[in-house]
Design a protein around this motif. Structure first.
Motif, PDB file in Angstrom:
ATOM      1  N   THR C 318       0.764  -1.144   0.079  1.00  0.00           N
ATOM      2  CA  THR C 318      -0.024   0.148  -0.007  1.00  0.00           C
ATOM      3  C   THR C 318       0.917   1.280  -0.017  1.00  0.00           C
ATOM      4  N   ALA C 319       0.171   2.424  -0.206  1.00  0.00           N
ATOM      5  CA  ALA C 319       1.080   3.865  -0.177  1.00  0.00           C
ATOM      6  C   ALA C 319       1.669   3.949   1.271  1.00  0.00           C
ATOM      7  N   ASP C 320       1.064   3.674   2.112  1.00  0.00           N
ATOM      8  CA  ASP C 320       1.444   3.854   3.583  1.00  0.00           C
ATOM      9  C   ASP C 320       2.648   2.946   3.631  1.00  0.00           C
ATOM     10  N   GLN C 321       2.861   1.643   3.264  1.00  0.00           N
ATOM     11  CA  GLN C 321       3.778   0.765   3.556  1.00  0.00           C
ATOM     12  C   GLN C 321       5.184   1.430   2.675  1.00  0.00           C
ATOM     13  N   ILE C 322       4.713   1.924   1.675  1.00  0.00           N
ATOM     14  CA  ILE C 322       5.616   2.196   0.814  1.00  0.00           C
ATOM     15  C   ILE C 322       6.359   3.578   1.365  1.00  0.00           C
TER      16      ILE C 322
END
Lengths: 336, 336, 336, 336
Positions: C318-322
């Motif tokens: 996800t964007a948060d993980q990236i």
């Protein structure tokens, strides 16, 4: 009763099965094809030629095959009909197959070659589903051509036809008719020709064609006609005919007899069609109940007529023409 | 300087690329093929015909193609050589391909059909590896036939040839030459013909052939020559030629000019070859630097000569013969 | 506005087109496949991975492809739906095609290989007739994978899709995605990849993949990123991205800018999927209107996450993980 | 001496011929394949399973087949070697063939299905040229699997192997093993299976498989075990075994005896492999010179063990395990 037991109450004498194609014979002979200008169109294919020969001699004949859905396919059916051959079991391909072609190049009487078109041909699309058991049960004899074994589904159609023939006591003639260009290898051809030969009553072939069957037996070739005949007469076959070109033919039966057929002199235009003319007239003779040697003589005379002409199917002679040839030759020899 | 910028210092005027086949034209015309008996053999294939036409008119010509390794392949090469065409880049297939055949049936001047043999044909085996960049760099112009796009690897050879042509400023003529039987669908043909057309300097086709390119644009067909020309002149093309059969031709340039070419009267034997005769003579005229209309007239006169004869390639006229036709017609009209 | 002009009023952000297959990843890693015992099943195929990556990052995504009519085909559709991807244009083959398989063997982090099943695969049966122009007109962007060009009719479907995209101003991303086993030769791949690349707005590939396009230009390979970008920016493309593995990525625009993207450290399990993760996150960034370098950083961080995991599609972050990965690395560097 | 005449001085007991493939069995059972996550890899293919079964029981075994030139092909050879099977005549394909795959889905003990990958598989590339007559002459018995007849050249290899077997008095077992997905039609399968069956000493098949052979006889199916046995015992066969699933087996000899084999209770995981386990243990028993009914019992006990396990080849039991199963069941029954 002759050597083969034909059911005499059947309306059809002989059904041919297999290749139906177009021969395009160069009109300008004795030169390479690069220099020929025009071609004449004939119906061709070994079983077609043999069936035409038989019909011309007076047999009641039919054909099982498949033709292309185009002008060539229609021409073939029309020609067979005009030759008096029943075409009720000649199916029409609807999948875009073409008619096989054979362009013949006659460089000299002894140096002929053929340029074949065998990709996607209609005759090899004949399938078991195209067969009509009822039709086959009306025939005295079935002629199978080895080229019909070259590809599926025609290959399966042959084995199914042999099954029907066996079930209905239809006498089966097997003309090995080996044409290398339709096969992956000689061994592949030998394997299937052997399987078919095991189920036939009379096997007709040249020396090299019988060698092909031996290839599939896994031993060094014996190239011995006596051994060949001995081997095959232990299977279903009652009669083995080895064609030896200019040396005539040898026929073998189960009683150990060997019948030798000679050849007739001819002004040879081309050698194509000699074998088919022989087979047609020989089968005719056998079906008349003649002595085997008389049938061989009749076959040889027919072959000598066909090699003197430009075509194969179209040149197949009548019984009178063959007899005349025999008589003339006999009287010549008496005089000489 | 004409509308297309030919590099004048090149030794070869025109290289044809694509189909090389054999036409077998029925000698007995005005009847269905079932009733024809003999055929005459000619070299055929649209790009072959156009290149022969150009060579007969005096252009220095060559050919890029592939022929079968048999008598027909050898005949084709021999014929091209005799026509004065360089065959140094005509490769020979070694994988068992055959020469494509076209049997023509001339039922009436307006009802002709062709029975094609296009399975496993040598011309479609031309591959990018068969191309010689050095050879192409010696030519002023390249003629691409759309049928060469019908299958791999010939399809890739066309795109590679167009790349070499672009790199070496070789002017490219694209003859759409749509033959349905070699394609899976009209849309497939349209997609590749469109990709090739985008890379050519001059596009020549019939109305229906330009429609084919539009199929691949994903909009309802406009069937409007002006729209067609307008669309294609926004790509690489400088010259668009729409052939309209009996209605003559229309040529369009980037300056907004429309050039109309009329037709010549002829005793039509068959309509085959008219388009190829037109293209060959038109390209010749353009390469001479003529006005476009003069090239159209020359093309139309050539077409009228070819449709009056029995063959295509063999009937391609010389410049004198075309000029004579034009002169006779012009004086007839003056008198009339 | 960013470098690529996305039509902002479209309901779909990105449509992927091309390969949908099954990855079977060996569970026992760091040994040859002869010694692996069990495999875990994932959806795979480069455009599938990229589209899943984009959907996980929040893009509204759809897919154009073809799956087999069996449990594997149904699994793929189900997985895409669960990932939030519209499958209304994923067709089902009814002609007996199978799902392509990729068995992965992870001998060591740097020595991975794939055993592919690509005979008769459903994804390459996608045809122009399966495309829906209306569907495509609802998208901001289309992602084309080069493997879809490997065979007909999928090849033609790609060119038709590019035509629709051009007609409706859909921005086109082209991931060269060269997989040798699906092609006859590198040159064949190069010829079609070049034709497609000429019609795309953004081309993404590794150095060797761009070399492939040059193969089809008929000159010795230059292997020079600057030349590559210069060449392609003269066509339709506005943005060229050269992926250089461990050396990061280089992006070029028409203004002469070169943007360099670095890489992130990772505990590498396998290198598969790195490129797809990069592409998915990079496209996401570009479609957000970010600076190119920021999109490259986002792509590189995503790639570093995927190479540390056992799968490709399933591991897409996800964007948060990236962002977390980027932040952690940035703070590490500040500290270090 | 038993019913079949094994040449006792031969070093090899049994050679299997035909399919070698990989089974990928879902680890998560009792659910559709869409929901399975992991698969375990086993060697599979009916003749492979039977030969492994025979080797595990102590027969000296070899195999004639062809594997792919990749990790799966190497794994198969390695597995056979570890099972004590001679692989000197397992050829390696060099033309890019793959290993056949069978993904098994076990929805419930009675509802299992298989998703097959059979395009371009190595096992069907076995050709007559791969056979070694000397090797075959060292064996007491040959096991032919009907699936090896599905395509050329494997089909021809079977007929050639049967020829060698006949020449060297190798006893031939024919397991009809009909798998519809590898055939064009049931009739095609029946035609070739019938040709092979005519040349074998012992024919083993299910009721539906014997029906298949009757399809090729051109009469309505009789579906009568007695008729079936009567028909086939008129050919080369000395022993006919009809497997009837849960109803056990029936064996027929030429003396008119009918031997009935029962089944053993089992906690069925899946039904795959039951027939192969039966055949392997039955052949073992026959080759030990056991009474036919004892061999049937041994076969049934082996089958009951295999259906209780997750794999086929890997689960094949030893003689002790089978005997223990028989003893336990016998004592249970006595107690009961």
């Amino acid at each position: 009763m002759g050597i083969l037991n034909f059911k005499q109450d059947r309306p059809l004498d002989l059904i041919g099965l297999g290749r139906l194609c177009i021969d395009l014979n160069a009109n300008e002979i004795h030169r390479p094809m690069e220099e020929t200008l025009t071609f004449t169109k004939y119906v061709g294919g070994s079983p077609a030629n043999i069936t035409v020969a038989a019909a011309r001699l007076g047999l009641s004949a039919g054909f099982i095959g498949k033709v292309s859905d185009d002008a060539f396919g229609r021409y073939i059916v029309q020609y067979l009909l005009q030759a008096g051959i029943d075409t009720g079991c000649v199916a029409v391909d609807r999948e875009g197959a073409v008619t096989g072609l054979a362009f013949t190049e006659i460089k000299s009487p002894t140096d002929c070659s053929i340029l074949m078109y065998r990709d996607n041909v209609a005759d090899l699309k004949l399938s078991p589903a195209d067969l009509d058991e009822g039709y086959m049960s009306k025939a005295k004899a079935l002629l199978i051509s080895g080229t019909a074994l070259a590809k599926s589904p025609s290959r399966e159609a042959v084995f199914m036809a042999l099954e029907y023939a066996s079930k209905h006591d239809v006498v089966t003639f097997f003309d090995i008719d080996y044409r290398p260009y339709t096969w992956t290898s000689a061994l592949e051809a030998g394997i299937y020709a052997k399987l078919a030969a095991e189920k036939c009553d009379c096997i007709i072939g040249g020396r090299e064609e019988f060698d092909l069957l031996e290839l599939a037996m896994g031993h060094p070739l014996k190239q011995d006609d006596d051994w060949t005949a001995g081997h095959w007469l232990k299977h279903k076959a009652q009669l083995i005919v080895v064609k030896r070109g200019g040396d005539g033919s040898k026929a073998y039966d189960r009683s150990g007899n060997i019948f030798r057929g000679s050849t007739f002199p001819a002004e040879v235009v081309k050698t194509f069609g000699a074998g088919d003319a022989f087979a047609g007239a020989f089968i005719y003779g056998i079906m008349q109940g003649w002595e085997i040697e008389k049938a061989q003589t009749f076959g040889a005379a027919s072959a000598s007529i066909v090699v003197s002409s430009h075509s194969c199917s179209d040149a197949m002679p009548t019984a009178d023409q063959i007899q005349e040839k025999i008589d003339r030759w006999t009287s010549n020899q008496l005089i000489g």
